[in-house]
Design a protein around this motif. Structure first.
Motif, PDB file in Angstrom:
ATOM      1  N   THR A  61     -13.073   0.512 -11.389  1.00 49.14           N
ATOM      2  CA  THR A  61     -14.231  -0.113 -12.453  1.00 49.14           C
ATOM      3  C   THR A  61     -15.462   0.701 -12.184  1.00 49.14           C
ATOM      4  N   SER A  65      -2.867   1.964 -13.007  1.00 48.29           N
ATOM      5  CA  SER A  65      -1.391   2.398 -13.087  1.00 48.29           C
ATOM      6  C   SER A  65      -1.191   3.737 -13.085  1.00 48.29           C
ATOM      7  N   ALA A  68      -6.821  -1.075 -16.064  1.00 46.88           N
ATOM      8  CA  ALA A  68      -5.488  -1.142 -15.974  1.00 46.88           C
ATOM      9  C   ALA A  68      -4.900   0.128 -16.049  1.00 46.88           C
ATOM     10  N   ARG A  69      -5.051   0.794 -17.207  1.00 44.13           N
ATOM     11  CA  ARG A  69      -4.191   2.178 -17.216  1.00 44.13           C
ATOM     12  C   ARG A  69      -4.579   3.188 -16.137  1.00 44.13           C
ATOM     13  N   TRP A  83       0.426  -4.845  -6.409  1.00 43.30           N
ATOM     14  CA  TRP A  83      -0.633  -5.478  -6.435  1.00 43.30           C
ATOM     15  C   TRP A  83      -1.698  -5.593  -5.204  1.00 43.30           C
ATOM     16  N   THR A 109      -3.608  -2.233  -6.165  1.00 44.10           N
ATOM     17  CA  THR A 109      -4.573  -2.638  -7.365  1.00 44.10           C
ATOM     18  C   THR A 109      -5.678  -3.432  -6.604  1.00 44.10           C
ATOM     19  N   PHE A 157     -10.793  -4.252 -19.444  1.00 44.32           N
ATOM     20  CA  PHE A 157      -9.611  -4.549 -18.666  1.00 44.32           C
ATOM     21  C   PHE A 157      -8.634  -3.379 -18.913  1.00 44.32           C
ATOM     22  N   ARG A 216      -9.345  -1.425  -7.406  1.00 43.20           N
ATOM     23  CA  ARG A 216      -9.861  -2.136  -8.496  1.00 43.20           C
ATOM     24  C   ARG A 216     -11.438  -1.732  -8.615  1.00 43.20           C
TER      25      ARG A 216
END
Length: 111
Positions: A86, A107, A103-104, A75, A78, A99, A82
């Motif tokens: 993005t 990860s 996320a992929r 967390w 990310t 989203f 993030r």
């Protein structure tokens, strides 16, 4: 129809106990004829029953002053990457980033 003075019976002729609709104080019978106690909706003092008739306890409200659990390393990672991920996806997809794609990508970078 049936005699209003007689209690209703099931297919085997067994007497069936019925409670008034919405009356949480009166027990009703389940399909096997076992008595089931119904709790009032939203009454935290009375346990409710699940589909199998097992008693289910409702979770007590937590202490609002209690400290929150620490974030995991994933967390923290990310949260840090993030915005950059993005932005990269928006540049590739003419300003759109959903989203799942974000996320992929995060990860994949983590692992």
């Amino acid at each position: 129809v049936g005699d209003p003075q007689k209690p209703p019976a099931d297919a085997a002729g067994q007497e069936v106990q019925q409670a008034a609709v919405g009356d949480p104080q009166k027990p009703t019978a389940d399909a096997a004829g076992q008595e089931v106690q119904q709790a009032a909706v939203g009454d935290p003092q009375k346990p409710t029953a699940d589909a199998a008739g097992q008693e289910v306890q409702q979770a007590a409200a937590g202490d609002p002053q209690k400290p929150k659990k620490a974030l995991s390393a994933y967390w923290l990672f990310t949260n840090k990457v993030r915005e950059g991920v993005t932005q990269e996806i928006r540049e590739k997809n003419s300003g759109k980033a959903n989203f799942g794609e974000v996320a992929r990508t995060m990860s994949a970078r983590w692992g």
